[in-house]
Design an enzyme around this catalytic site. Structure first.
Site, mmCIF file in Angstrom:
data_model
loop_
_atom_site.group_PDB
_atom_site.id
_atom_site.type_symbol
_atom_site.label_atom_id
_atom_site.label_comp_id
_atom_site.label_asym_id
_atom_site.label_seq_id
_atom_site.Cartn_x
_atom_site.Cartn_y
_atom_site.Cartn_z
ATOM 1 N N ARG A 116 -12.880 -1.125 -2.469
ATOM 2 C CA ARG A 116 -11.902 -1.484 -1.447
ATOM 3 C C ARG A 116 -11.131 -2.768 -1.765
ATOM 4 O O ARG A 116 -10.124 -3.072 -1.149
ATOM 5 C CB ARG A 116 -12.601 -1.612 -0.078
ATOM 6 C CG ARG A 116 -12.945 -0.258 0.529
ATOM 7 C CD ARG A 116 -13.882 -0.393 1.711
ATOM 8 N NE ARG A 116 -15.272 -0.561 1.277
ATOM 9 C CZ ARG A 116 -16.302 -0.740 2.114
ATOM 10 N NH1 ARG A 116 -16.094 -0.782 3.415
ATOM 11 N NH2 ARG A 116 -17.524 -0.886 1.645
ATOM 12 N N TYR A 161 11.181 -41.089 -14.648
ATOM 13 C CA TYR A 161 10.112 -40.448 -15.415
ATOM 14 C C TYR A 161 9.411 -41.502 -16.246
ATOM 15 O O TYR A 161 10.029 -42.152 -17.112
ATOM 16 C CB TYR A 161 10.652 -39.337 -16.335
ATOM 17 C CG TYR A 161 9.565 -38.827 -17.244
ATOM 18 C CD1 TYR A 161 8.412 -38.246 -16.707
ATOM 19 C CD2 TYR A 161 9.640 -38.959 -18.630
ATOM 20 C CE1 TYR A 161 7.377 -37.814 -17.522
ATOM 21 C CE2 TYR A 161 8.615 -38.528 -19.456
ATOM 22 C CZ TYR A 161 7.477 -37.954 -18.887
ATOM 23 O OH TYR A 161 6.449 -37.539 -19.693
HETATM 24 C C1 UD1 Z 1 -24.312 -2.947 3.301
HETATM 25 C C2 UD1 Z 1 -25.467 -2.365 4.131
HETATM 26 C C3 UD1 Z 1 -25.087 -2.373 5.608
HETATM 27 C C4 UD1 Z 1 -24.763 -3.792 6.049
HETATM 28 C C5 UD1 Z 1 -23.677 -4.406 5.144
HETATM 29 C C6 UD1 Z 1 -23.561 -5.877 5.462
HETATM 30 C C7 UD1 Z 1 -26.602 -0.699 2.740
HETATM 31 C C8 UD1 Z 1 -26.778 0.742 2.449
HETATM 32 N N1 UD1 Z 1 -25.733 -1.006 3.692
HETATM 33 O O1 UD1 Z 1 -23.198 -2.087 3.429
HETATM 34 O O2 UD1 Z 1 -26.181 -1.888 6.391
HETATM 35 O O3 UD1 Z 1 -24.352 -3.784 7.390
HETATM 36 O O4 UD1 Z 1 -24.033 -4.280 3.755
HETATM 37 O O5 UD1 Z 1 -22.508 -6.459 4.753
HETATM 38 O O6 UD1 Z 1 -27.257 -1.508 2.138
HETATM 39 N N2 UD1 Z 1 -24.576 -3.226 -4.675
HETATM 40 C C9 UD1 Z 1 -25.220 -3.094 -5.893
HETATM 41 N N3 UD1 Z 1 -25.481 -1.854 -6.358
HETATM 42 C C10 UD1 Z 1 -25.161 -0.722 -5.677
HETATM 43 C C11 UD1 Z 1 -24.503 -0.873 -4.428
HETATM 44 C C12 UD1 Z 1 -24.232 -2.137 -3.952
HETATM 45 O O7 UD1 Z 1 -25.537 -4.100 -6.557
HETATM 46 O O8 UD1 Z 1 -25.443 0.376 -6.166
HETATM 47 C C13 UD1 Z 1 -24.272 -4.591 -4.162
HETATM 48 C C14 UD1 Z 1 -22.796 -4.868 -4.044
HETATM 49 O O9 UD1 Z 1 -22.308 -5.626 -5.148
HETATM 50 C C15 UD1 Z 1 -22.706 -5.713 -2.788
HETATM 51 C C16 UD1 Z 1 -23.971 -5.374 -1.996
HETATM 52 O O10 UD1 Z 1 -24.815 -4.685 -2.887
HETATM 53 O O11 UD1 Z 1 -22.698 -7.091 -3.075
HETATM 54 C C17 UD1 Z 1 -23.683 -4.524 -0.755
HETATM 55 O O12 UD1 Z 1 -23.043 -3.318 -1.143
HETATM 56 P P1 UD1 Z 1 -21.837 -2.726 -0.321
HETATM 57 O O13 UD1 Z 1 -21.403 -1.486 -1.006
HETATM 58 O O14 UD1 Z 1 -20.831 -3.753 -0.087
HETATM 59 O O15 UD1 Z 1 -22.557 -2.323 1.050
HETATM 60 P P2 UD1 Z 1 -21.902 -2.189 2.483
HETATM 61 O O16 UD1 Z 1 -21.213 -0.900 2.586
HETATM 62 O O17 UD1 Z 1 -21.146 -3.409 2.799
#
Ligand code: UD1
Ligand code: CA
Length: 453
Positions: A15, A363
């Protein structure tokens, strides 16, 4: 407590629509991951593990000084999957604390509370937020105990109303994670292994889940897109402005103040709107900074005034100086006390002794200027011959007339005067007056002929 922290930072963040990994986008001039590391460091964990995507060279070079264990997650199969990649590296007796790299506003005290709550089960940080859309919701049973976390994509219309959300910060003993995480499936709308499903897994095994609410919901704001990045930036800036105000600095409008570095200040400093501070800034007492000024790695002593629209970089400025408006002070400059620099004056790599005045349009590059010397409007040091830079040395109490060109290398000794409009190519001795201009010719009646032409 033997604490080990896992920071989840893999993936591009679709996003964000960016070629830069999401957690490297900046908050107050530093990657948001740096902000997370700063917070984590305050907890003094035994070790920190950071989950990043396969091509993580960029991270290793940016954070080469940092003592962390880099863990590679080849495919972003979800937050639960990410934690699973790090788990083999953790001490089996440790307490694990998971934090997300895209939540840079969380405070150390909140992380600490989470780790304590997770010691005999699962601890997590929740928050009641005005806009819960897109976030995981905390599902509690009628007696108030947490039963599950449901992600936005898997939510029912009634659950959509819930305003208590999951921050993503979670803590549990490593042994518990090793037993229960591998049991989670990707049986959900996104086909990912959610770390959040660990909550329902714990509950169904009779393991206690302690969800504690963040005192300030802004702490758990996450960054998924550039709009949220800007919101997080504002909260961070507001906090910095508040800190400075508590130290005795007046800020005209904290919502129009930006600091992308560190600031040490005395008391009674004032900052008008749209001041930007970058790098290491040191201010004495009663330094007044006008609107739209940009200061980058600057030291300014007490009682100096920086008037509006002035840019100062890598410079040291003495007491009771007056700089600007519309002045530009470039790297390598030192101004002693009571120096006056006016509008459209540029100073670069120069040392100006106390009392020097350059009030308009000048300058001064690669120059050394002695006490109480006056530089007229439009005077310049010609420091560059097309190949090399040369120095100009001007003594004390010298008068440099308007529109003079001082062709460096050159020395103008103390007490001398250079007449306006002169181009000076040879050194001027102490106490001399030099006039270097063509004689003025007068043509009687020439004005009339000129107009009739
Ligand atoms: C996540 C939470 C959600 C919470 C929100 C808060 C989950 C499933 N959901 O959603 O409940 O309300 O954060 O901000 O956990 N990442 C990895 N590997 C992956 C996926 C993600 O390292 O395979 C890392 C991303 O870099 C990121 C963090 O985990 O920093 C969160 O991932 P993101 O995809 O942003 O989760 P949200 O949809 O925001
Ligand atoms: Ca997120």
């Amino acid at each position: 407590m033997h604490l080990e922290v896992i920071v989840l930072a893999a993936g591009q963040g679709t996003r964000m629509k960016s070629r830069i990994p999401k957690v490297l986008h900046t908050v107050a001039g530093q990657p948001m991951l740096t902000r997370v590391f700063e917070t984590v460091r305050a907890l003094k964990p035994e070790r920190t593990h950071v989950v990043i995507s396969e091509n993580g060279d960029r991270f290793q070079s940016i954070f080469s000084e940092l003592d962390v264990n880099w863990v590679h997650q080849s495919e972003q199969l979800g937050t639960g999957h990410a934690v699973l990649q790090a788990l083999p590296d953790l001490d089996s007796e440790a307490q694990a604390l998971v934090v997300y790299g895209d939540c840079p506003l969380v405070k150390p005290s909140t992380l600490k509370r989470c780790a304590v709550e997770g010691q005999d089960g699962v601890g997590l940080i929740s928050a009641v937020v005005p806009e819960p859309y897109g976030l995981g919701r905390i599902i509690r049973n009628p007696s108030g105990n947490v039963e599950a976390i449901i992600e936005q994509t898997d939510i029912s219309p009634e659950q959509c109303e819930i305003k208590e959300i999951n921050s993503g910060i979670l803590s549990a003993p490593v042994g518990f994670l090793r037993e229960h995480l591998p049991r989670l499936t990707d049986n959900n709308a996104q086909g990912e292994i959610y770390l959040t499903d660990l909550v329902a897994e714990a509950v169904s095994n009779g393991v206690q889940v302690n969800a504690i609410q963040a005192i300030d919901y802004q702490e758990v704001l996450g960054v998924n897109d550039r709009l949220q990045l800007a919101q997080v930036e504002r909260v961070f800036q507001q906090r910095q402005a508040e800190n400075l105000m508590k130290q005795g600095v007046s800020i005209a409008d904290p919502s129009r103040f930006d600091c992308r570095g560190t600031v040490k200040t005395g008391i009674d400093c004032t900052m008008d709107i749209n001041v930007i501070l970058e790098g290491d800034i040191e201010l004495g007492d009663n330094v007044r900074i006008g609107s739209n000024c940009i200061l980058r790695n600057v030291q300014i002593a007490s009682d100096t005034i920086i008037k509006e629209n002035t840019v100062i970089e890598e410079a040291k400025i003495g007491r009771a100086c007056s700089i600007g408006p519309f002045a530009r002070i470039r790297p390598g400059t030192t101004l002693d006390d009571k120096v006056g620099i006016g509008n459209f004056v540029e100073v670069k790599n120069s040392q100006l002794a106390s009392g020097v005045k350059a009030a308009h349009l000048a300058y001064l590059g690669d120059a050394e200027i002695g006490t109480d010397t006056n530089i007229g409007a439009g005077a310049i040091t010609c420091n560059y011959d097309g190949k090399n830079k040369h120095r100009t040395t001007i003594g004390d109490n010298v008068f440099i007339g308007s529109n003079t060109s001082l062709i460096a290398p050159i020395t103008i000794e103390s007490g001398s005067a250079v007449a306006a409009g002169s181009s000076i190519t040879r050194n001027v001795n102490a106490d001399e007056l030099v006039i270097e201009r063509a004689d003025q010719r007068i043509v009687k009646g020439g004005g009339t002929r000129f107009r009739r032409r």
